[in-house]
Design a protein around this motif. Structure first.
Motif, mmCIF file in Angstrom:
data_model
loop_
_atom_site.group_PDB
_atom_site.id
_atom_site.type_symbol
_atom_site.label_atom_id
_atom_site.label_comp_id
_atom_site.label_asym_id
_atom_site.label_seq_id
_atom_site.Cartn_x
_atom_site.Cartn_y
_atom_site.Cartn_z
ATOM 1 N N ILE A 79 9.052 73.926 -42.431
ATOM 2 C CA ILE A 79 7.776 73.288 -42.074
ATOM 3 C C ILE A 79 7.068 72.805 -43.335
ATOM 4 O O ILE A 79 6.514 71.700 -43.363
ATOM 5 C CB ILE A 79 6.884 74.265 -41.277
ATOM 6 N N GLN A 80 7.093 73.624 -44.394
ATOM 7 C CA GLN A 80 6.461 73.239 -45.660
ATOM 8 C C GLN A 80 7.101 71.973 -46.225
ATOM 9 O O GLN A 80 6.399 71.055 -46.659
ATOM 10 C CB GLN A 80 6.577 74.393 -46.670
ATOM 11 N N GLU A 81 8.429 71.915 -46.206
ATOM 12 C CA GLU A 81 9.140 70.725 -46.697
ATOM 13 C C GLU A 81 8.781 69.499 -45.865
ATOM 14 O O GLU A 81 8.580 68.406 -46.402
ATOM 15 C CB GLU A 81 10.650 70.957 -46.656
ATOM 16 N N ARG A 82 8.694 69.684 -44.552
ATOM 17 C CA ARG A 82 8.327 68.578 -43.664
ATOM 18 C C ARG A 82 6.926 68.087 -43.975
ATOM 19 O O ARG A 82 6.675 66.881 -44.044
ATOM 20 C CB ARG A 82 8.439 69.033 -42.207
ATOM 21 N N CYS A 83 5.999 69.005 -44.182
ATOM 22 C CA CYS A 83 4.623 68.624 -44.508
ATOM 23 C C CYS A 83 4.579 67.832 -45.813
ATOM 24 O O CYS A 83 3.914 66.794 -45.895
ATOM 25 C CB CYS A 83 3.736 69.860 -44.612
ATOM 26 N N ASP A 100 11.787 83.850 -39.927
ATOM 27 C CA ASP A 100 10.463 83.222 -39.973
ATOM 28 C C ASP A 100 10.226 82.547 -41.321
ATOM 29 O O ASP A 100 9.706 81.430 -41.385
ATOM 30 C CB ASP A 100 9.358 84.245 -39.711
ATOM 31 N N LEU A 101 10.611 83.208 -42.397
ATOM 32 C CA LEU A 101 10.430 82.624 -43.729
ATOM 33 C C LEU A 101 11.226 81.337 -43.877
ATOM 34 O O LEU A 101 10.752 80.370 -44.490
ATOM 35 C CB LEU A 101 10.816 83.639 -44.808
ATOM 36 N N THR A 102 12.415 81.294 -43.312
ATOM 37 C CA THR A 102 13.231 80.074 -43.347
ATOM 38 C C THR A 102 12.530 78.946 -42.597
ATOM 39 O O THR A 102 12.479 77.804 -43.067
ATOM 40 C CB THR A 102 14.620 80.350 -42.732
ATOM 41 N N VAL A 103 11.975 79.263 -41.440
ATOM 42 C CA VAL A 103 11.261 78.255 -40.651
ATOM 43 C C VAL A 103 10.025 77.771 -41.408
ATOM 44 O O VAL A 103 9.736 76.570 -41.449
ATOM 45 C CB VAL A 103 10.869 78.827 -39.269
ATOM 46 N N LYS A 108 3.631 82.867 -45.054
ATOM 47 C CA LYS A 108 4.732 83.431 -45.840
ATOM 48 C C LYS A 108 4.290 84.722 -46.524
ATOM 49 O O LYS A 108 5.023 85.710 -46.537
ATOM 50 C CB LYS A 108 5.225 82.415 -46.867
ATOM 51 N N GLN A 109 3.088 84.715 -47.069
ATOM 52 C CA GLN A 109 2.572 85.900 -47.755
ATOM 53 C C GLN A 109 2.476 87.083 -46.788
ATOM 54 O O GLN A 109 2.892 88.199 -47.101
ATOM 55 C CB GLN A 109 1.202 85.585 -48.356
ATOM 56 N N HIS A 110 1.947 86.842 -45.597
ATOM 57 C CA HIS A 110 1.812 87.906 -44.600
ATOM 58 C C HIS A 110 3.181 88.365 -44.090
ATOM 59 O O HIS A 110 3.370 89.558 -43.825
ATOM 60 C CB HIS A 110 0.937 87.457 -43.439
ATOM 61 N N THR A 111 4.107 87.439 -43.968
ATOM 62 C CA THR A 111 5.441 87.803 -43.492
ATOM 63 C C THR A 111 6.167 88.635 -44.539
ATOM 64 O O THR A 111 6.850 89.609 -44.199
ATOM 65 C CB THR A 111 6.251 86.543 -43.120
#
Length: 142
Positions: free
Chosen positions: A31-35, A24-27, A80-83
């Motif tokens: 997504i962050q990079e895409r944004c 999940d963190l990798t995904v 990310k923080q919650h994960t």
């Protein structure tokens, strides 16, 4: 039909959950990079639209899209923080499970040794047992 829950099955599930958190963190990073990439493109596109004199309406559309990417990007930080917190909780629970398993293994060994005894300490007859027939019970007033 429900499967049997054992120490090994819980340990395996906790390892699987930790791996899922890592995935999940990798995904979230992707997504962050895409944004960030789309926000940069939107900035360039807005500048090109304004230079070309296309109009504020089209620039507004691009701005709204950019704002959505910013909103999604900021949400990734919380996810990310919650994960991370979930993964830490799983690791902590697994350590507690393993520590508890050691405690229970010790208790089980003690119980096995107790079961092998020919008598229990609590089976010994004491003075209270031998005098039970002479005890006087008083009624309490109403």
């Amino acid at each position: 039909m429900a499967s049997e829950v054992t120490y090994e099955s819980v340990r395996d599930e906790s390892e699987e959950l930790s791996l899922m958190c890592d995935d999940d963190l990798t995904v979230y990073d992707r997504i962050q990079e895409r944004c960030e990439r789309e926000i940069g493109r939107a900035d360039e596109l807005i500048a090109a639209i304004r230079n070309a004199g296309v109009g504020d309406r089209v620039a507004g559309w691009v701005t709204r899209c950019m704002e959505q990417y910013q909103l999604i990007g900021s949400g990734m930080g919380q996810l990310k923080q919650h994960t991370y917190a979930q993964d830490e909780a799983v690791v902590k629970a697994k350590k507690l499970l393993e520590a508890g398993q050691g405690v229970y293994a010790g208790i089980a060994a003690d119980m096995e040794s107790v079961a092998e005894r020919p008598f229990y300490v609590g089976d010994a007859v004491d003075a209270e047992d031998t005098a039970a027939n002479t005890e006087i019970f008083e009624t309490t007033g109403a």
